[in-house]
Motif scaffolding. Structure first.
Motif: not given
Length: 166
Positions: A124-142, A113-122
């Motif tokens: 966009x040319x933004x500071x990392x604190x301007x980017x949120x990244x969370x991850x979730x599952x669908x609990x095996x649905x769909x 997650x931290x690396x993905x956040x850093x990649x998105x920030x880079x």
């Protein structure tokens, strides 16, 4: 007088590729099976592009770079983000912040997650604190829950650029 802001949302979904290719999320190579797609299939940056462009009412990723164009075969999605940010800036807006939710049953993304956040920030040319990244599952649905692919939802906030008030 209040300063106007714009909010946009993006959604992208890719199935896992049949062939062996790297899994790229937020501009970062993550261990796991790669996604099918014409470019690098970075579902995170594709959703970010759509959110940023949508907030400025400038269309979507397909309108920006085309679909299955020969010049975008295997291309890094970070370049697409740079094009989207430039177009938004030309329209008088700047990206304030972005929040992304990656939906995947596999692979587990918490350790990345931290690396993905850093990649998105880079991208966009933004500071990392301007980017949120969370991850979730669908609990095996769909299809996502069955491990057939990955989705990402993104939200972007734009505010007027240095050229002045809107």
């Amino acid at each position: 007088m209040t300063t106007p802001v714009r909010i946009g949302q993006g959604l992208d979904v890719h199935a896992f590729a049949a062939e062996d290719r790297p899994l790229v999320l937020g501009g970062v190579t993550v261990p796991g099976p790669g996604l099918a797609g014409h470019s690098d299939a970075d579902v995170v940056l594709h959703a970010v592009c759509d959110a940023v462009l949508g907030a400025a009412a400038l269309g979507d990723l397909g309108a920006l770079v085309g679909v299955d164009e020969p010049g975008t075969a295997g291309a890094s999605s970070a370049g697409f983000v740079a094009q989207a940010v430039a177009r938004v800036r030309d329209a008088g807006w700047v990206v304030g912040n972005v929040d992304c939710t990656v939906v995947a049953q596999r692979p587990r993304l918490g350790p990345h997650r931290a690396a993905i956040r850093g990649g998105v920030a880079a991208a966009l040319g933004l500071a990392e604190d301007a980017v949120g990244v969370s991850a979730t599952t669908t609990d095996r649905l769909g299809a996502i829950g069955a491990g057939e692919g990955i989705a990402c939802l993104a939200v972007a906030l734009l505010h007027p650029g240095p050229a002045g008030e809107r």
